[in-house]
Structure formats: structure tokens, C-alpha cells
Design an enzyme around this catalytic site. Structure first.
Site, short mmCIF file in Angstrom:
data_model
loop_
_atom_site.label_atom_id
_atom_site.label_comp_id
_atom_site.label_asym_id
_atom_site.label_seq_id
_atom_site.Cartn_x
_atom_site.Cartn_y
_atom_site.Cartn_z
N GLN A 109 -22.88 10.09 -36.11
CA GLN A 109 -23.34 11.11 -37.08
C GLN A 109 -24.22 10.45 -38.15
O GLN A 109 -24.16 10.83 -39.33
CB GLN A 109 -22.15 11.82 -37.71
CG GLN A 109 -21.54 12.89 -36.83
CD GLN A 109 -22.54 14.01 -36.49
OE1 GLN A 109 -23.41 14.36 -37.28
NE2 GLN A 109 -22.41 14.57 -35.30
N SER A 110 -25.05 9.50 -37.76
CA SER A 110 -25.83 8.74 -38.74
C SER A 110 -26.89 9.57 -39.45
O SER A 110 -27.83 10.09 -38.84
CB SER A 110 -26.52 7.57 -38.02
OG SER A 110 -27.42 6.93 -38.90
#
Ligand SMILES: *Cc1c(COP(=O)(O)O)cnc(C)c1O
Length: 338
Positions: free
Chosen positions: A79-80
């Protein structure tokens, strides 16, 4: 400190808002005083979905363009926000972008994932390749760069979180912006609270505040590492950033990176994080995220309740992240965490 000497792209028009949070302040008031809480809205920075990586990318992308790059390569968690914003900058500049996703929590990456995963797809990443936790990420990126070069391209590697001295300049610039806004508003801050991850934000802020001789302590809230390890990382990067700027060196006493709100580990939910996300949303209409700003705000809330801010005016630096919220709906609605 003369940041105009460094090439920079502009992705945000003007300054991000600096606002009081009266309803949160009232909710945290204690007999000793919970502190007067303000917020710096870096969640409203430019590029898709905003957040702190935009400030770092202004300097990193300018460097990539100066070097003739046509392909950006970077790395992040499933989920960068950093991968999302690097990809957004690539789209805007007409560059290709290859992402390496480190699956820090086994089983946490899915190509069909929501939140930032969906945005990787929408913004057209040239490739998204998943690697297991503990993989040598520098080697993976070098390999990716070699493949780009072999195909006749010009790669540019951006380290995780954009947390190089050049990227950290973005937060030295933010320190300058905060000082100008605070002066303009006639509001003196006693402390800044910020999330501390790959450390570029925390380090750049410290390097900038030291260079400006601001006298404002920064309380970092870790999202991943143990305190001593993170404080050493922040000090090293803050000093390298000061070297790059030619400004006075931060010292160990300038660095605090509390690890009391990490919980079971990076990106894993805690009840305090869920409370913080819900409190900011319901009291101020401001969205945090589960991985970074939610845990940082959980730290601020915890410290306020301990009386650590009695008589202080405290600035929370909102580093963004809300585009990942939908991917964590299960945690945020988990009755065991609320
Ligand atoms: C990356 C990130 C952070 C941490 O910043 P670092 O510079 O990596 O320490 C905090 N908040 C959000 C939303 C982020 O994406």
C-alpha cells in the site's frame, strides 16, 4: 539554507494549509491541559492523492530529468503512498515507472487489491513486481535498471520512500514553509509531531529546523522500527542532508523517535490507530491513514493524555496516506479494535 540552488519541479501551488484543530484540542483537554493542537496539511500536497512524498519528489524528479532519465524505478510496501506518488509524477512528466513491491507482511499483496494498489493500475505502472520481505531491494532495483538500460532506456533509481539527502530537502523546505506561516499567523509552536518511517521526512525537517535555528523540538513517532535503530537512521540522514545544504549539523539530542505506537509491526493495526483515525475524521473532518499518520496521531493522543504537552502549542504534520483507507476497511471496522 539556500534551497533555490537545487533544481526543483513544482507539484503544489503555494503552501499547504496550517490550521488549528479546536475540536480535537477540546477532546484531548485534561486537567493539566492537553496542549493546543494544530495541523500542517501535507495531505493536501499536489500529485494524485497528496502526501509527504510529493515534497521529496520535487527534488528527485528534477534530478532525474536533469540526468536525462526516461524510466523511474522505485520500491515500497503493497500500500505504498511513495510508489503511488512516484508513479503520478512519472505520468505527469511523461516518464515510465517500474515498481518493486516488498511484501513486508506475508500475504498482504494482491494484484486485485484496493487503495493504492488500484491506483498503480489506473496510473499505468510499466511494471509492478512483488518480492518477499527481506529481499535485497537495492539489488532488485539495480537489476531492474540494468534491464531498462539493456532495452535502450535511461533508468533513474529512487530509494524507498524517496529518503535520500536530495529527497529530504523537501522537508527542509517544509521547515522553512512552517516558519514563514507561523510568523505570518503570529503563532509560535513549541513542538512538532510527525510520523517516522523511511526517515526522509523526519530528517529533512530536523535539518531544516536546525539550519533555521528554530528552537522547535520534533517528536517523531515510529511506524516500523525500534527507537534506537530509528533515531540512528534519522540522525545519519539529517546530517547528510545538512551536508548537502551546507548548514549546521544536527546532533543526537535533536532526534526523538518514539516506538510506543508501532504495535505488532509495520502496517499492522492497533486499537489506538483506529481510535485516532476515527477521532480526526469525526472531530475535524480530516482523513488519516492506518499505516503512518494514524499511528503518528495515536502517538500524539497518547502523549497528550499523559500530560506531555501541558501548556504547549503542538503542530501535527499530516503526512497524508488516506488513499489507502479503503484497503484497510476490515481493520477499521474490526469490533475488537474499536
Ligand atoms: C512514507 C510516509 C510516511 C513516512 O515518511 P518517511 O519520510 O518515510 O519517514 C508518513 N506518512 C505517510 C502517509 C507516508 O506515505
Amino acid at each position: 539554507m539556500n534551497l533555490a540552488r537545487f533544481p526543483r519541479r513544482h507539484y503544489t501551488p503555494g503552501f499547504t494549509p496550517l490550521e488549528p484543530m479546536p475540536r480535537l484540542t477540546a477532546a484531548l483537554a485534561t486537567e493539566s491541559g492537553g496542549g493546543e493542537i494544530w495541523i500542517k496539511r501535507d495531505d493536501l500536497l499536489g500529485l494524485a492523492g497528496g502526501g509527504n512524498k510529493t515534497r521529496k519528489l520535487e527534488f528527485l524528479i528534477a534530478d532525474a530529468l536533469a540526468k536525462g532519465a526516461d524510466t523511474l524505478i522505485t520500491v515500497g510496501a503493497p500500500q505504498s503512498n511513495h510508489c503511488r506518488l512516484t508513479l503520478a509524477a512519472a505520468a505527469k512528466e511523461g516518464l515510465d515507472c517500474r515498481l518493486i513491491i516488498e511484501e513486508r507482511v506475508p500475504g498482504s499483496y494482491s494484484e486485485a487489491g484496493l487503495g493504492n494498489n488500484l491506483l498503480f493500475d489506473l496510473m499505468g505502472a510499466a511494471s509492478v513486481r512483488m518480492v518477499k520481505a527481506g529481499t535485497d531491494l537495492a539489488a532488485e532495483m539495480a537489476e531492474e535498471a540494468a534491464a531498462v538500460t539493456a532495452a535502450g532506456g535511461q533508468p533513474y533509481i529512487i530509494v524507498g520512500g524517496g529518503s535520500s539527502p536530495l529527497g529530504a530537502l523537501g522537508y527542509a523546505a517544509c521547515a522553512q514553509e512552517i516558519m514563514v506561516q507561523a510568523f505570518d499567523a503570529g503563532v509560535a509552536f513549541d513542538r512538532i509531531v510527525v510520523a517516522s518511517g523511511s526517515a526522509g521526512t523526519h530528517s529533512g525537517l530536523i535539518a531544516g529546523l536546525v539550519a533555521l535555528n528554530a528552537g522547535i523540538p520534533v517528536t517523531g513517532i515510529n511506524v516500523r522500527r525500534a527507537r534506537a535503530e530509528q533515531e540512528a537512521n534519522v540522525l545519519k540522514l539529517a546530517q547528510a542532508t545538512a551536508d548537502l545544504m551546507g548548514t549546521p549539523q544536527p546532533v543526537a539530542e535533536d532526534i526523538v523517535a518514539l516506538a510506543d505506537w508501532v504495535g505488532p509491526g509495520y502496517s499492522l493495526p492497533t486499537a489506538q490507530m483506529v481510535e485516532a483515525v476515527r477521532l480526526l475524521a469525526s472531530k475535524e473532518g480530516i482523513l488519516l491513514d492506518p499505516v503512518y499518520s494514524g499511528k503518528a496521531m495515536a502517538g500524539l493522543i497518547g502523549l497528550a493524555r499523559q500530560g506531555a504537552f501541558a501548556g504547549e502549542r503542538v503542530l501535527f504534520l499530516h503526512t497524508g496516506g488516506s488513499p489507502s483507507l479503503s484497503a484497510f476497511a476490515g481493520d477499521l471496522r474490526n469490533p475488537e479494535l474499536t
